[in-house]
Scaffold this motif. Structure first.
Motif, PDB file in Angstrom:
ATOM      1  N   ASP A   1       0.509  -0.979   0.155  1.00  4.75           N
ATOM      2  CA  ASP A   1      -0.056   0.187   0.076  1.00  4.75           C
ATOM      3  C   ASP A   1       0.781   1.143   0.175  1.00  4.75           C
ATOM      4  OD1 ASP A   1      -2.104  -1.070  -0.446  1.00  4.75           O
ATOM      5  OD2 ASP A   1      -1.933  -1.799   2.178  1.00  4.75           O
ATOM      6  N   LYS A   2       0.691   1.414   1.146  1.00  6.32           N
ATOM      7  CA  LYS A   2       1.389   2.712   0.576  1.00  6.32           C
ATOM      8  C   LYS A   2       2.457   3.834   1.917  1.00  6.32           C
ATOM      9  CE  LYS A   2      -2.288   6.634  -0.908  1.00  6.32           C
ATOM     10  NZ  LYS A   2      -3.436   7.453  -0.730  1.00  6.32           N
ATOM     11  N   ALA A   3       2.353   2.115   2.541  1.00  3.76           N
ATOM     12  CA  ALA A   3       3.887   2.586   3.224  1.00  3.76           C
ATOM     13  C   ALA A   3       5.213   2.898   3.113  1.00  3.76           C
ATOM     14  CB  ALA A   3       4.037   0.877   3.921  1.00  3.76           C
ATOM     15  N   PRO A   4       6.365   3.419   3.726  1.00  2.00           N
ATOM     16  CA  PRO A   4       7.421   3.975   3.179  1.00  2.00           C
ATOM     17  C   PRO A   4       7.907   3.160   3.285  1.00  2.00           C
ATOM     18  CG  PRO A   4       6.919   3.890   5.310  1.00  2.00           C
ATOM     19  CD  PRO A   4       5.840   3.564   5.703  1.00  2.00           C
ATOM     20  N   LEU A   5       9.489   3.014   2.246  1.00  2.00           N
ATOM     21  CA  LEU A   5      10.734   2.292   1.913  1.00  2.00           C
ATOM     22  C   LEU A   5      11.323   2.020   2.893  1.00  2.00           C
ATOM     23  CD1 LEU A   5      11.531   0.702  -1.129  1.00  2.00           C
ATOM     24  CD2 LEU A   5      12.720   2.387  -1.133  1.00  2.00           C
ATOM     25  N   PRO A   6      11.267   0.584   3.167  1.00  3.67           N
ATOM     26  CA  PRO A   6      12.454   0.210   4.362  1.00  3.67           C
ATOM     27  C   PRO A   6      13.546  -0.095   3.550  1.00  3.67           C
ATOM     28  CG  PRO A   6      11.533  -2.265   3.192  1.00  3.67           C
ATOM     29  CD  PRO A   6      10.731  -0.922   1.975  1.00  3.67           C
ATOM     30  N   ILE A   7      14.285   1.335   4.005  1.00  5.32           N
ATOM     31  CA  ILE A   7      15.693   1.934   3.352  1.00  5.32           C
ATOM     32  C   ILE A   7      16.754   1.090   4.081  1.00  5.32           C
ATOM     33  CG2 ILE A   7      17.582   3.389   2.580  1.00  5.32           C
ATOM     34  CD1 ILE A   7      14.915   5.542   3.090  1.00  5.32           C
ATOM     35  N   ASP A   8      16.403   0.939   5.616  1.00  2.00           N
ATOM     36  CA  ASP A   8      17.444   0.391   6.380  1.00  2.00           C
ATOM     37  C   ASP A   8      17.976  -1.412   6.453  1.00  2.00           C
ATOM     38  OD1 ASP A   8      18.636   3.069   7.364  1.00  2.00           O
ATOM     39  OD2 ASP A   8      17.278   2.519   9.375  1.00  2.00           O
ATOM     40  N   ARG A   9      17.012  -1.180   5.071  1.00  6.56           N
ATOM     41  CA  ARG A   9      16.817  -2.814   5.103  1.00  6.56           C
ATOM     42  C   ARG A   9      17.302  -3.622   4.261  1.00  6.56           C
ATOM     43  NH1 ARG A   9      11.460  -4.763   5.009  1.00  6.56           N
ATOM     44  NH2 ARG A   9      12.179  -7.277   4.657  1.00  6.56           N
ATOM     45  N   ILE A  10      17.399  -2.364   3.128  1.00  2.00           N
ATOM     46  CA  ILE A  10      18.381  -2.735   1.724  1.00  2.00           C
ATOM     47  C   ILE A  10      19.794  -2.856   1.873  1.00  2.00           C
ATOM     48  CG2 ILE A  10      18.490  -1.901  -0.356  1.00  2.00           C
ATOM     49  CD1 ILE A  10      15.555  -0.448  -0.460  1.00  2.00           C
ATOM     50  N   GLU A  11      20.210  -3.739   1.648  1.00  2.00           N
ATOM     51  CA  GLU A  11      22.300  -3.803   1.975  1.00  2.00           C
ATOM     52  C   GLU A  11      22.410  -3.466  -0.207  1.00  2.00           C
ATOM     53  OE1 GLU A  11      25.625  -5.553   3.004  1.00  2.00           O
ATOM     54  OE2 GLU A  11      24.042  -5.728   4.163  1.00  2.00           O
ATOM     55  N   ARG A  12      21.905  -3.775  -1.157  1.00  2.00           N
ATOM     56  CA  ARG A  12      22.704  -2.746  -2.039  1.00  2.00           C
ATOM     57  C   ARG A  12      20.949  -3.649  -3.122  1.00  2.00           C
ATOM     58  NH1 ARG A  12      24.735  -8.095  -1.922  1.00  2.00           N
ATOM     59  NH2 ARG A  12      24.308  -9.611  -3.901  1.00  2.00           N
ATOM     60  N   ILE A  13      21.358  -2.242  -3.954  1.00  2.00           N
ATOM     61  CA  ILE A  13      20.730  -2.350  -5.666  1.00  2.00           C
ATOM     62  C   ILE A  13      21.482  -1.852  -6.602  1.00  2.00           C
ATOM     63  CG2 ILE A  13      19.138  -0.648  -6.920  1.00  2.00           C
ATOM     64  CD1 ILE A  13      18.961   0.875  -4.248  1.00  2.00           C
ATOM     65  N   VAL A  14      21.735  -3.097  -7.112  1.00  2.47           N
ATOM     66  CA  VAL A  14      22.534  -3.564  -8.574  1.00  2.47           C
ATOM     67  C   VAL A  14      21.329  -2.947 -10.060  1.00  2.47           C
ATOM     68  CG1 VAL A  14      23.123  -5.483 -10.210  1.00  2.47           C
ATOM     69  CG2 VAL A  14      23.033  -5.569  -7.711  1.00  2.47           C
ATOM     70  N   LEU A  15      21.820  -1.972 -10.830  1.00  2.00           N
ATOM     71  CA  LEU A  15      21.177  -1.467 -11.916  1.00  2.00           C
ATOM     72  C   LEU A  15      22.393  -3.086 -12.770  1.00  2.00           C
ATOM     73  CD1 LEU A  15      20.406   1.933 -11.235  1.00  2.00           C
ATOM     74  CD2 LEU A  15      18.513  -0.175 -11.909  1.00  2.00           C
ATOM     75  N   ARG A  16      21.755  -3.825 -13.986  1.00  2.00           N
ATOM     76  CA  ARG A  16      22.102  -4.266 -14.841  1.00  2.00           C
ATOM     77  C   ARG A  16      21.070  -3.506 -16.245  1.00  2.00           C
ATOM     78  NH1 ARG A  16      20.313  -7.974 -11.702  1.00  2.00           N
ATOM     79  NH2 ARG A  16      22.120  -9.212 -10.129  1.00  2.00           N
ATOM     80  N   ILE A  17      22.418  -2.602 -16.997  1.00  2.00           N
ATOM     81  CA  ILE A  17      21.583  -1.286 -17.896  1.00  2.00           C
ATOM     82  C   ILE A  17      23.197  -1.219 -19.157  1.00  2.00           C
ATOM     83  CG2 ILE A  17      19.903  -0.381 -16.593  1.00  2.00           C
ATOM     84  CD1 ILE A  17      23.493   0.616 -16.878  1.00  2.00           C
ATOM     85  N   PRO A  18      22.654  -0.758 -19.746  1.00  2.67           N
ATOM     86  CA  PRO A  18      24.145  -0.495 -21.355  1.00  2.67           C
ATOM     87  C   PRO A  18      24.804   0.440 -20.549  1.00  2.67           C
ATOM     88  CG  PRO A  18      21.880  -0.653 -21.569  1.00  2.67           C
ATOM     89  CD  PRO A  18      21.495  -0.565 -20.421  1.00  2.67           C
ATOM     90  N   ASP A  19      26.010   0.252 -21.268  1.00  4.58           N
ATOM     91  CA  ASP A  19      27.194   1.083 -20.948  1.00  4.58           C
ATOM     92  C   ASP A  19      26.901   2.622 -21.169  1.00  4.58           C
ATOM     93  OD1 ASP A  19      29.104   2.310 -19.704  1.00  4.58           O
ATOM     94  OD2 ASP A  19      31.241   1.511 -20.756  1.00  4.58           O
ATOM     95  N   VAL A  20      26.133   3.489 -20.689  1.00  5.55           N
ATOM     96  CA  VAL A  20      25.366   4.738 -21.559  1.00  5.55           C
ATOM     97  C   VAL A  20      26.767   6.182 -20.136  1.00  5.55           C
ATOM     98  CG1 VAL A  20      24.239   6.462 -22.269  1.00  5.55           C
ATOM     99  CG2 VAL A  20      23.549   4.212 -22.580  1.00  5.55           C
ATOM    100  N   GLN A  21      27.450   5.876 -20.481  1.00  6.78           N
ATOM    101  CA  GLN A  21      28.845   7.022 -19.611  1.00  6.78           C
ATOM    102  C   GLN A  21      28.331   8.592 -19.013  1.00  6.78           C
ATOM    103  OE1 GLN A  21      31.424   6.613 -17.899  1.00  6.78           O
ATOM    104  NE2 GLN A  21      30.666   3.984 -18.383  1.00  6.78           N
TER     105      GLN A  21
END
Length: 459
Positions: free
Chosen positions: A267-287
């Motif tokens: 629902d509208k609960a806040p994102l649990p930022i402190d529980r997140i260890e890392r975020i990995v984005l797999r995207i093209p290499d666009v500098q």
């Protein structure tokens, strides 16, 4: 006798195309482009730099304008030229909506044909900003068509425009980038006027590596088909319309992040930022879209990392998401510090094939992964007419009266039946509504995406 000159073939197509060559699909698609460009242009009048620099492009000022394939922003360099001419030229003879649509599509077509002469142009640019290159010639072609230039004058206009073309990608994500599109429009129009005055250039400018070929590697120009066998590129290749004002590649990221967020919050609960260890984005290499900690709105619009984190945090991207106080929120900076980029070999920097895969690893060991191959608004998944109109309303609602907004939607929707296309500029000049009238729709939510009406009067 077959033409041997690429440049001459372009001039003959520009001069020779008639209203009867327009197809129903091209008319419908180009009307959508016109409506969207007008809307993002109205929104662009709210930017700080627009009020400082006369050559600043309203349409590209927030990177909210359409994107084509091969990569360019086709409408921004062309539509302002035709709007200005329709207003400035004598009232007799009148220029109809079909006249405007024909010239607009000539300008779009020239850009698309030129882009297809190099493999380099199919990928996200590394050296030159495409609207500053092909857009300048598209502007010259559209102006030449609207002004009724001869074949020889069209050829000279293209030659002159090439000497005006080009702007480096180093100025992406800065306040200078929108000048690229504004200058393309202005310089293309000037090239057409100079050709009318008899100024001459190299009549083989599109044929030569030292001419237009200087902008692209592996340049291999080809003579255009004659008018009897002409087909429009827009008939085959639609454009992408953006749902928020940022680099097109970030739209895959926002789509993926929105899907991932549903695994992390309810629902509208806040994102649990402190529980997140890392975020990995797999995207093209666009500098130039790799900006780990953006410090300005223009950098944020060109940041894979920022769009990912803002979407995870807020659930959607809105126009105000790029305001400085939003970019500098402590929660955003905390999330940005957790982002890592990976560039899979199969994820090429190409708007027709790139994807975004995103994983969020939690401190308890859980990992959630989502992927987007096509976002809503891409040419493979185009915005509905209803949503395109809602985007226009959101972008123009505080600059124009509700009456003018609805009249513009109706007028553009029936542009092919319009006897005098200068009606468009008349509607754009209607008085702005009182500020209080638009407060209730400052944050307008449209089905499938969010937009904001955060505009100020353009006077």
């Amino acid at each position: 006798m077959p033409l041997k000159s690429v440049t001459e073939s372009f001039a003959k197509v520009i001069h020779g195309l008639k209203v009867g060559h327009l197809t129903d699909r091209v008319i419908q698609r180009s009307k959508r482009m016109v409506l969207d460009a007008l809307g993002v242009g109205l929104l662009g009048t709210s930017t700080e730099v627009f009020h400082k620099v006369s050559g600043y492009s309203k349409i590209h000022s927030m990177d909210f304008d359409d994107t084509w394939y091969p990569a360019t922003h086709p409408s921004g360099p062309v539509l302002p030229v035709l709007m200005a001419l329709s207003e400035a030229l004598p009232p007799s003879p009148k220029y109809s909506g079909l006249d405007l649509l024909l010239a607009f599509n000539v300008g779009i077509e020239v850009q698309g044909r030129l882009l297809r002469f190099s493999k380099e142009a199919y990928d996200i640019p590394k050296r030159f900003h495409p609207p500053s290159v092909v857009g300048t010639l598209g502007s010259a072609a559209a102006a030449s068509k609207f002004l009724g230039l001869s074949v020889t004058e069209c050829q000279e206009a293209l030659a002159i425009a090439v000497s005006y073309a080009g702007a480096p990608m180093a100025n992406a994500a800065t306040q200078t980038k929108p000048l690229h599109v504004g200058n393309a429009a202005r310089h293309g129009l000037e090239a057409a006027f100079l050709a009318m005055l008899g100024l001459q250039g190299n009549k083989q400018v599109l044929d030569l590596e030292t001419g237009f070929g200087a902008f692209y590697a592996n340049y291999s120009p080809k003579v255009l088909p004659d008018l009897d066998s002409h087909t429009w590129l827009l008939d085959k290749q639609d454009v992408a319309f953006k749902r928020f004002p940022a680099h097109l590649a970030t739209h895959w990221v926002a789509d993926t992040a929105a899907s991932l967020r549903r695994h992390l919050v309810s629902d509208k609960a806040p994102l649990p930022i402190d529980r997140i260890e890392r975020i990995v984005l797999r995207i093209p290499d666009v500098q130039y879209v790799n900006r780990p900690f953006p410090s300005s709105e223009h950098e944020a619009r060109h940041s894979f990392q920022y769009v990912a984190c803002a979407t995870l945090l807020d659930g959607a991207i809105t126009v105000p998401a790029f305001h400085k106080h939003q970019i500098n929120r402590p929660q955003v900076r905390q999330l940005l510090g957790k982002v890592e980029l990976e560039h899979p070999r199969d994820n090429l920097p190409n708007f027709n094939s790139l994807y975004c895969e995103m994983s969020v690893a939690l401190k308890d060991g859980a990992v959630f992964t989502e992927r987007s191959d096509t976002f809503y608004g891409h040419w493979r998944k185009p915005l509905s007419q209803k949503d395109l109109q809602e985007k226009f309303r959101a972008n123009s609602c505080r600059t124009l009266s509700c009456h003018a907004v609805e009249r513009l939607i109706e007028t553009v929707g029936n542009l092919e039946d319009l006897e005098d296309c200068s009606v468009l500029t008349t509607l754009l000049k209607e008085p702005s509504p009182p500020k209080i009238a638009s407060k209730s729709i400052y944050h307008l939510t449209v089905p499938s995406y969010n937009l904001s009406c955060g505009l100020t009067t353009s006077k």
